[in-house]
Scaffold this motif. Structure first.
Motif, PDB file in Angstrom:
ATOM      1  N   GLY A  48       0.824  -1.200   0.000  1.00  0.00           N
ATOM      2  CA  GLY A  48       0.000   0.000   0.000  1.00  0.00           C
ATOM      3  C   GLY A  48       0.865   1.260   0.000  1.00  0.00           C
ATOM      4  O   GLY A  48       0.670   2.169  -0.813  1.00  0.00           O
ATOM      5  N   ALA A  49       1.862   1.285   0.881  1.00  0.00           N
ATOM      6  CA  ALA A  49       2.737   2.447   0.975  1.00  0.00           C
ATOM      7  C   ALA A  49       3.509   2.654  -0.326  1.00  0.00           C
ATOM      8  O   ALA A  49       3.667   3.776  -0.813  1.00  0.00           O
ATOM      9  CB  ALA A  49       3.691   2.275   2.148  1.00  0.00           C
ATOM     10  N   TYR A  50       3.992   1.529  -0.909  1.00  0.00           N
ATOM     11  CA  TYR A  50       4.761   1.657  -2.151  1.00  0.00           C
ATOM     12  C   TYR A  50       3.889   2.108  -3.316  1.00  0.00           C
ATOM     13  O   TYR A  50       4.332   2.873  -4.176  1.00  0.00           O
ATOM     14  CB  TYR A  50       5.451   0.329  -2.502  1.00  0.00           C
ATOM     15  CG  TYR A  50       6.867   0.260  -1.987  1.00  0.00           C
ATOM     16  CD1 TYR A  50       7.897   0.901  -2.659  1.00  0.00           C
ATOM     17  CD2 TYR A  50       7.171  -0.417  -0.825  1.00  0.00           C
ATOM     18  CE1 TYR A  50       9.186   0.864  -2.188  1.00  0.00           C
ATOM     19  CE2 TYR A  50       8.454  -0.472  -0.336  1.00  0.00           C
ATOM     20  CZ  TYR A  50       9.460   0.170  -1.029  1.00  0.00           C
ATOM     21  OH  TYR A  50      10.739   0.140  -0.546  1.00  0.00           O
ATOM     22  N   LEU A 111      10.468 -10.052  -3.811  1.00  0.00           N
ATOM     23  CA  LEU A 111      10.130  -9.406  -5.069  1.00  0.00           C
ATOM     24  C   LEU A 111      10.210  -7.896  -4.888  1.00  0.00           C
ATOM     25  O   LEU A 111      10.711  -7.178  -5.762  1.00  0.00           O
ATOM     26  CB  LEU A 111       8.722  -9.819  -5.514  1.00  0.00           C
ATOM     27  CG  LEU A 111       8.398  -9.529  -6.973  1.00  0.00           C
ATOM     28  CD1 LEU A 111       9.264 -10.378  -7.883  1.00  0.00           C
ATOM     29  CD2 LEU A 111       6.927  -9.790  -7.269  1.00  0.00           C
ATOM     30  N   GLY A 112       9.745  -7.430  -3.732  1.00  0.00           N
ATOM     31  CA  GLY A 112       9.851  -6.006  -3.418  1.00  0.00           C
ATOM     32  C   GLY A 112      11.306  -5.564  -3.424  1.00  0.00           C
ATOM     33  O   GLY A 112      11.657  -4.517  -3.964  1.00  0.00           O
ATOM     34  N   LEU A 113      12.162  -6.406  -2.860  1.00  0.00           N
ATOM     35  CA  LEU A 113      13.592  -6.093  -2.810  1.00  0.00           C
ATOM     36  C   LEU A 113      14.158  -5.967  -4.224  1.00  0.00           C
ATOM     37  O   LEU A 113      14.985  -5.103  -4.518  1.00  0.00           O
ATOM     38  CB  LEU A 113      14.306  -7.226  -2.059  1.00  0.00           C
ATOM     39  CG  LEU A 113      15.680  -6.923  -1.500  1.00  0.00           C
ATOM     40  CD1 LEU A 113      15.598  -5.802  -0.502  1.00  0.00           C
ATOM     41  CD2 LEU A 113      16.233  -8.178  -0.840  1.00  0.00           C
ATOM     42  N   HIS A 218      10.501   0.726   3.010  1.00  0.00           N
ATOM     43  CA  HIS A 218      11.413  -0.277   2.460  1.00  0.00           C
ATOM     44  C   HIS A 218      10.675  -1.610   2.388  1.00  0.00           C
ATOM     45  O   HIS A 218       9.629  -1.778   3.039  1.00  0.00           O
ATOM     46  CB  HIS A 218      12.692  -0.369   3.294  1.00  0.00           C
ATOM     47  CG  HIS A 218      12.444  -0.649   4.736  1.00  0.00           C
ATOM     48  ND1 HIS A 218      12.463  -1.920   5.257  1.00  0.00           N
ATOM     49  CD2 HIS A 218      12.135   0.172   5.762  1.00  0.00           C
ATOM     50  CE1 HIS A 218      12.185  -1.862   6.532  1.00  0.00           C
ATOM     51  NE2 HIS A 218      11.982  -0.619   6.872  1.00  0.00           N
ATOM     52  N   PRO A 219      11.186  -2.565   1.593  1.00  0.00           N
ATOM     53  CA  PRO A 219      10.403  -3.778   1.333  1.00  0.00           C
ATOM     54  C   PRO A 219      10.095  -4.617   2.572  1.00  0.00           C
ATOM     55  O   PRO A 219       9.181  -5.427   2.540  1.00  0.00           O
ATOM     56  CB  PRO A 219      11.283  -4.568   0.367  1.00  0.00           C
ATOM     57  CG  PRO A 219      12.165  -3.566  -0.271  1.00  0.00           C
ATOM     58  CD  PRO A 219      12.400  -2.508   0.747  1.00  0.00           C
ATOM     59  N   PHE A 220      10.845  -4.440   3.654  1.00  0.00           N
ATOM     60  CA  PHE A 220      10.589  -5.273   4.832  1.00  0.00           C
ATOM     61  C   PHE A 220       9.853  -4.508   5.939  1.00  0.00           C
ATOM     62  O   PHE A 220       9.778  -4.966   7.070  1.00  0.00           O
ATOM     63  CB  PHE A 220      11.901  -5.849   5.376  1.00  0.00           C
ATOM     64  CG  PHE A 220      12.539  -6.818   4.434  1.00  0.00           C
ATOM     65  CD1 PHE A 220      12.150  -8.148   4.414  1.00  0.00           C
ATOM     66  CD2 PHE A 220      13.503  -6.406   3.527  1.00  0.00           C
ATOM     67  CE1 PHE A 220      12.708  -9.045   3.527  1.00  0.00           C
ATOM     68  CE2 PHE A 220      14.067  -7.301   2.631  1.00  0.00           C
ATOM     69  CZ  PHE A 220      13.662  -8.625   2.630  1.00  0.00           C
TER      70      PHE A 220
END
Lengths: 297, 350
Positions: A48-50, A111-113, A218-220
């Motif tokens: 959501g944030a991304y 995948l986000g990373l 960040h992705p995590f």
């Protein structure tokens, strides 16, 4: 500690608590219906944030529209995850779906990373949200008032859906007895998809507001809020929406106040929630508002 | 289960172990360091997978706390084998407090101590947590592993905090690792095929029925959990000595996830599966590194994609659980009988 400081901490706790609460609702609804801990839920929060970040930077959408689109897109992600990774496992042992959920969670994070890179990204914040307001000696951001208000409104909307509409009735019915509900002619899979959609939308809303409050993504970023929100859901009583919100608030309050009163413990902050979880599970496994789940022979 | 060919099986097993030792001796002399490292990792991952399989595959307790036990084993054993000079050098923030600064032990004892420390913690955790069942147990054990990690990050006078331990002596060579691996395997085979093992399997298949038969299921679950924790600690201790550097970050949920992946891929409730799973997954994980390195195909250049390895890896876990839930071996075990009958009848019979 002065009263002003205390009030300021209280506002922080209220913000953090409502953010936890919004995520916790998704966990509690899915667990109430499927008895599944949706590990990927914290990653929807991150997505959501991304989505807002890319909506604003890449496509140059106005911030408000980007937010609405991001919430919708996250809701879609939630239902797609259910369709692909959980629905085929409905009749499998429950642990299989749980392992699948862990797999999905790691998949989205990594995948986000790859796609977003591991570099934390600064978040655009509309000015009117972050101009400090002075109330006497208390300095707060408008965010600290707006976040709990929005959370409250969203929960009211959700409660209306769950308790006053037909799909809501179907949801409650599924959580009691999935087979009977199916026999009543309810298309169970659609209702479950709706549940995932609603939960994911709330998680995304929480993620977006989290990014405004702590403006780096960040992705995590979803991992720990996700764990903690699940704990909030257990604390409030799994399956209860009001309980999830109350659990979230309590957890937020405990985290902020423990660090505020005992600064020496700040390094242990991430452990509080887990200690709390273990204490609840041992003292009152049904949580504050939960119904007793019977052990079926 | 007594096989009529007990002597034959014993001979064949001894021969197989001998063959493995010859292979290891050859590998130790002829393969490059990287390949030997992979062989070592296979042995350690086997120990970890076997121990998780005992807890989850054979007793049905969904535990996500393996990384925590590994951390205990790794830190205890490392503190015992680190030379005092090295200890003084790496504890920059705060000096190491007294008993740990002088304690020293040979490698075998240190690893054993790591295992016992983990087992003790397993016992302490098990007594409250094992009242829970199913996924609540998973979350609670995960919680404990995270608490251990947070405590280790903050307990600077003992663990050196976030900096971790560096320069741990690299004693864990191929002989130690495979020795411990064989020992673990032997112990667990004996355990699983004993009466004790049958009780565990009964608890896994139906705990309420087992309780109705008059079995004190709680006691058995606690013992099984502690034995699993013991071998997880051994695995962690060997791992620390193999890679020579540890810090609290290393023992995150990801580590548990890797072990879980091996157990699920190999087959829950199959020791053979855990061994095969470790070999396959360890090699696969190493092989997948190619996607993170730049690739040149003729004049065509592809940049490496950092992180892609774990994307493929987690996708694989989802695919296994969706399409082949029983893993490679299911619940079957290797036996000489089945192997021989397979050969003699042209592979049609199982």
């Amino acid at each position: 500690m002065s009263l002003d400081m205390f009030i300021q901490h209280l506002f922080n706790a209220l913000t953090l608590g409502s953010l936890y609460g919004l995520i916790a609702i998704g966990y509690t609804m899915v667990y109430g219906i499927l008895r599944l801990i949706n590990f990927a839920h914290g990653d929807i929060f991150m997505l959501g944030a991304y989505f807002v970040f890319f909506g604003v930077t890449l496509t140059k959408l106005p911030w408000g529209i980007a937010v609405v689109l991001a919430v919708a897109l996250s809701a879609l992600c939630g239902t797609v995850i259910d369709r692909i990774a959980y629905r085929p496992l409905r009749d499998a042992p429950r642990i299989s779906a749980l392992i699948s959920a862990i797999g999905v969670s790691f998949f989205i994070e990594n995948l986000g990373l790859v796609v977003f890179t591991g570099l934390p990204k600064p978040v655009y914040r509309p000015d009117w949200l972050v101009e400090v307001i002075n109330l006497g000696n208390i300095r707060i951001l408008p965010l600290a008032l707006i976040v709990p208000a929005i959370a409250f409104a969203l929960v009211m909307g959700l409660l209306w859906i769950v308790y006053k509409t037909k799909p809501g009735l179907a949801m409650r019915s599924i959580s009691k007895d999935i087979e009977t509900t199916r026999l009543m002619g309810v298309s169970v899979d659609k209702i479950i998809a709706l549940t995932f959609g609603l939960g994911s939308a709330l998680a995304a809303a929480s993620g977006i507001m989290w990014a405004l409050r702590y403006p780096q993504i960040h992705p995590f970023m979803g991992v720990f809020p996700g764990f903690k929100a699940f704990i909030a859901a257990v604390l409030g009583g799994i399956g209860s929406i009001q309980g999830a919100m109350i659990g979230g608030m309590l957890l937020g309050l405990i985290e902020i106040m423990a660090v505020a009163f005992f600064p020496a413990l700040s390094g242990y902050r991430d452990a509080f929630a887990f200690i709390l979880l273990i204490v609840i599970l041992l003292m009152k496994p049904t949580g504050l508002m939960g119904e007793k789940l019977e052990e079926k022979v | 289960m007594k096989t009529p060919n007990k002597n034959r099986d014993l001979t064949l097993t001894t021969a197989a172990v001998g063959l493995l030792l010859v292979f290891l001796w050859w590998a130790n002399g002829h393969l490059d360091n990287y390949k030997i490292q992979v062989l070592n990792l296979i042995a350690i991952n086997s120990i970890l997978a076997l121990s998780l399989n005992l807890i989850y595959g054979f007793t049905g307790m969904f535990s996500l706390g393996h990384a925590g036990f590994m951390a205990i084993g790794a830190y205890v054993s490392s503190l015992l084998i680190l030379p005092p000079v090295q200890k003084e050098m790496i504890y920059i923030l705060q000096p190491l407090i007294w008993p740990f600064s002088v304690l020293q032990a040979p490698f075998f004892i240190a690893v054993l101590a790591g295992g016992f420390a983990a087992a003790l913690l397993g016992l302490v955790i098990a007594i409250p947590v094992l009242r829970l069942g199913g996924d609540y147990l998973g979350i609670a054990t995960l919680g404990f592993a995270e608490i251990i990690r947070v405590v280790f990050t903050n307990l600077t006078p003992i663990t050196n905090g976030a900096l971790g331990l560096k320069g741990i002596p690299n004693y864990a060579n191929i002989w130690w690792n495979y020795g411990w691996c064989l020992l673990t395997l032997f112990f667990l085979i004996r355990l699983i095929n004993s009466n004790f093992g049958n009780v565990l399997k009964a608890i896994r298949d139906d705990e309420i029925a087992a309780r109705a038969m008059g079995i004190n299921t709680f006691k058995y679950r606690v013992v099984s959990f502690s034995i699993g924790a013991f071998f997880a600690g051994i695995g962690g201790a060997l791992m620390a000595s193999l890679i020579t550097t540890i810090d609290p970050k290393m023992f995150s949920f990801l580590l548990t996830f890797n072990v879980l992946m091996i157990v699920v891929a190999g087959g829950l409730g199959s020791l053979t599966g855990s061994i095969i799973g470790s070999a396959v997954i360890t090699v696969l994980l190493e092989w997948l590194r190619f996607v993170e390195n730049p690739i040149d195909i003729g004049s065509f250049h592809l940049d490496g994609i950092p992180g892609m390895r774990m994307v493929i890896f987690s996708l694989l876990l989802i695919l296994i659980i969706l399409f082949r839930r029983e893993g490679i071996m299911g619940m079957r075990e290797f036996s000489w009988d089945s192997l021989i009958s397979r050969f003699s009848r042209g592979g049609e019979a199982r």
